[in-house]
Motif scaffolding. Structure first.
Motif, short mmCIF file in Angstrom:
data_model
loop_
_atom_site.label_atom_id
_atom_site.label_comp_id
_atom_site.label_asym_id
_atom_site.label_seq_id
_atom_site.Cartn_x
_atom_site.Cartn_y
_atom_site.Cartn_z
N UNK A 31 30.29 45.63 66.17
CA UNK A 31 31.01 46.52 67.07
C UNK A 31 31.25 45.80 68.38
N UNK A 32 32.50 45.64 68.80
CA UNK A 32 32.76 44.90 70.05
C UNK A 32 32.36 45.71 71.28
N UNK A 33 31.73 45.03 72.22
CA UNK A 33 31.31 45.70 73.45
C UNK A 33 32.51 46.17 74.26
N UNK A 34 33.67 45.59 74.01
CA UNK A 34 34.88 45.95 74.76
C UNK A 34 35.32 47.39 74.50
N UNK A 35 34.76 48.06 73.46
CA UNK A 35 35.06 49.47 73.25
C UNK A 35 34.65 50.31 74.46
N UNK A 36 33.71 49.80 75.23
CA UNK A 36 33.25 50.53 76.42
C UNK A 36 34.30 50.53 77.53
N UNK A 37 35.35 49.73 77.37
CA UNK A 37 36.40 49.68 78.38
C UNK A 37 37.35 50.86 78.32
N UNK A 38 37.23 51.66 77.24
CA UNK A 38 38.06 52.87 77.15
C UNK A 38 37.45 53.94 78.07
N UNK A 39 37.93 53.99 79.28
CA UNK A 39 37.29 54.83 80.29
C UNK A 39 37.51 56.32 80.08
N UNK A 40 38.45 56.70 79.19
CA UNK A 40 38.71 58.12 78.94
C UNK A 40 38.28 58.56 77.55
N UNK A 41 37.59 57.71 76.82
CA UNK A 41 37.25 57.98 75.43
C UNK A 41 36.34 59.21 75.30
N UNK A 42 36.72 60.13 74.41
CA UNK A 42 35.93 61.35 74.18
C UNK A 42 35.22 61.33 72.83
N UNK A 43 35.84 60.71 71.82
CA UNK A 43 35.26 60.69 70.48
C UNK A 43 35.31 59.29 69.92
N UNK A 44 34.15 58.80 69.46
CA UNK A 44 34.07 57.53 68.74
C UNK A 44 33.29 57.81 67.46
N UNK A 45 33.98 57.79 66.34
CA UNK A 45 33.37 58.12 65.06
C UNK A 45 33.53 56.93 64.12
N UNK A 46 32.39 56.34 63.74
CA UNK A 46 32.37 55.12 62.94
C UNK A 46 31.41 55.23 61.76
N UNK A 47 31.17 56.46 61.27
CA UNK A 47 30.18 56.59 60.20
C UNK A 47 30.67 55.89 58.93
N UNK A 48 29.72 55.24 58.27
CA UNK A 48 30.03 54.60 57.00
C UNK A 48 31.16 53.61 57.06
N UNK A 49 31.27 52.87 58.17
CA UNK A 49 32.41 51.97 58.36
C UNK A 49 32.06 50.52 58.04
N UNK A 50 30.88 50.28 57.46
CA UNK A 50 30.51 48.92 57.09
C UNK A 50 30.19 48.04 58.27
N UNK A 51 29.70 48.64 59.35
CA UNK A 51 29.38 47.90 60.55
C UNK A 51 27.94 47.37 60.52
N UNK A 52 27.72 46.28 61.22
CA UNK A 52 26.38 45.69 61.25
C UNK A 52 26.16 45.00 62.59
#
Length: 401
Positions: free
Chosen positions: A241-262
């Protein structure tokens, strides 16, 4: 329950730009009424399951699902009307040239392809064909609908191969909401981030669950600065998961269940103050997770099936558990939570009395852990609680108040 709650939180109204008032006899011109009646007579639908089409006639206030402006039909909502046929290239639907909103969701066009004639409705700003039973390739002609703000083709048995994703959305520069859940996009490979970033700069809602997407989530996605919702559940991203996702300053929902992330989950994402829903369940994630900001907006946190271990805390002011051996902290902001799911992990020790302070909690799931001791009677004081699951633990106690 979690899936439907996430859907309710994340989805923005698909007809926000068109008034929802039903058209009356006074605001519909004669020619428009005749077009609607001819359309109704050509459609194949189950009258016993219809609540809109069966009401249409020449009398006032009979045009349920129709929105008009200056005597013209600008909105048509025929969702959940059990329509199974009757729309072809010569349909009167395509003569309603002033339509800005069209909703055919939750009908039964089983195995029928989406008609390319939809491109003739050039004024469309909102198009919803979700759960309508359409099948086959998404027609490239939809790319001509350059005024679209909302496009929902989710869960309709569709695929996006030739033409590809770039051909479909490359000219949809005004798009705000894109729902492609369940569309087979395997042929898009790992270029989907680049396509989105170069095509839809105003995008606010991105929902592409169960699309056979591959990873990674690359940095180009960060150019979509207006994103409020990101839902990529049920894919095989096989990436960190890229740390740059935190740059979305207006983000309300982040849903990544079962997405094959590690790998390590970036702690910066927990500091996004606008974030209300975070679902990381069923991924192989680990990492040091800091305490949340005091201005945190989180209401839903799902960390089920992430190998969490350790003890639930005695104090709600700073909650500490361990995610794959790494310390995880929650500050008092948890009192704002409505849903907490830590199920199917390795949590041990007692359930603290301080959980009884979560007065807004609707769902608490601590099942399939190794918790022990007595069930705190204060859990009976959670007046908003609708679902409590403590099963598959080593607990004992008396009946809750």
């Amino acid at each position: 329950m979690v899936s439907w709650l996430l859907l309710a939180i994340s989805t923005i109204s698909i007809f926000s730009d068109v008034t929802t008032a039903s058209a009356s006899d006074q605001c519909l011109g004669v020619d428009q009424r005749l077009l609607l009646l001819e359309l109704r007579n050509s459609l194949v639908f189950n009258a016993s399951e219809s609540s809109k089409l069966v009401q249409w006639d020449q009398s006032a206030n009979s045009w349920s699902g129709v929105t008009c402006e200056d005597g013209l039909v600008v909105g048509l909502d025929l969702s959940e009307e059990s329509i199974s046929g009757g729309i072809d290239d010569s349909s009167n639907l395509f003569r309603l040239e002033f339509l800005r909103s069209l909703n055919l969701a939750f009908n039964a066009f089983y195995t029928v392809a989406i008609l390319s004639s939809l491109a003739n409705l050039s004024r469309l700003a909102h198009l919803n064909l979700s759960n309508a039973g359409f099948a086959g390739q998404i027609p490239v002609e939809l790319s001509c609908l350059t005024k679209l703000h909302t496009l929902d083709l989710s869960w309709a048995g569709l695929k996006l191969e030739k033409p590809d994703m770039r051909s479909l959305i490359g000219d949809l520069r005004e798009l705000r909401e894109l729902y492609l859940d369940g569309v087979n996009m395997f042929a898009c490979g790992n270029e989907w981030c680049d396509v989105l970033s170069s095509s839809v700069p105003k995008l606010e809602v991105l929902s592409m669950s169960s699309c056979s997407l591959s990873g990674p989530i690359n940095a180009s996605l960060m150019s979509l600065a207006n994103l409020l919702v990101i839902q990529l559940d049920g894919n095989n991203l096989s990436a960190t998961v890229p740390s740059s996702l935190s740059n979305f300053s207006n983000l309300k929902t982040l849903s990544l269940w079962g997405a094959g992330l590690h790998g390590e989950f970036p702690h910066e994402i927990f500091q996004v103050q606008t974030l209300q829903t975070l679902d990381l369940s069923s991924n192989s994630l680990h990492g040091s997770l800091p305490e949340f900001s005091k201005n945190n907006s989180l209401q839903t946190l799902v960390l089920s099936d992430t190998d969490m271990s350790g003890r639930l805390p005695d104090s709600i002011d700073t909650m500490r558990v361990t995610l794959k051996g790494v310390k995880l902290e929650f500050v008092k902001i948890l009192t704002m939570f409505k849903l907490i799911d830590f199920s199917s992990n390795g949590l041990a020790g007692p359930i603290p009395d301080t959980l009884g302070d979560l007065k807004l909690l609707h769902v608490l799931n601590l099942s399939h852990n190794a918790l022990s001791g007595s069930i705190p009677p204060v859990l009976g004081n959670l007046g908003q609680l609708e679902s409590l699951d403590l099963s598959r633990n080593y607990l004992n106690g008396t009946k809750l108040a």
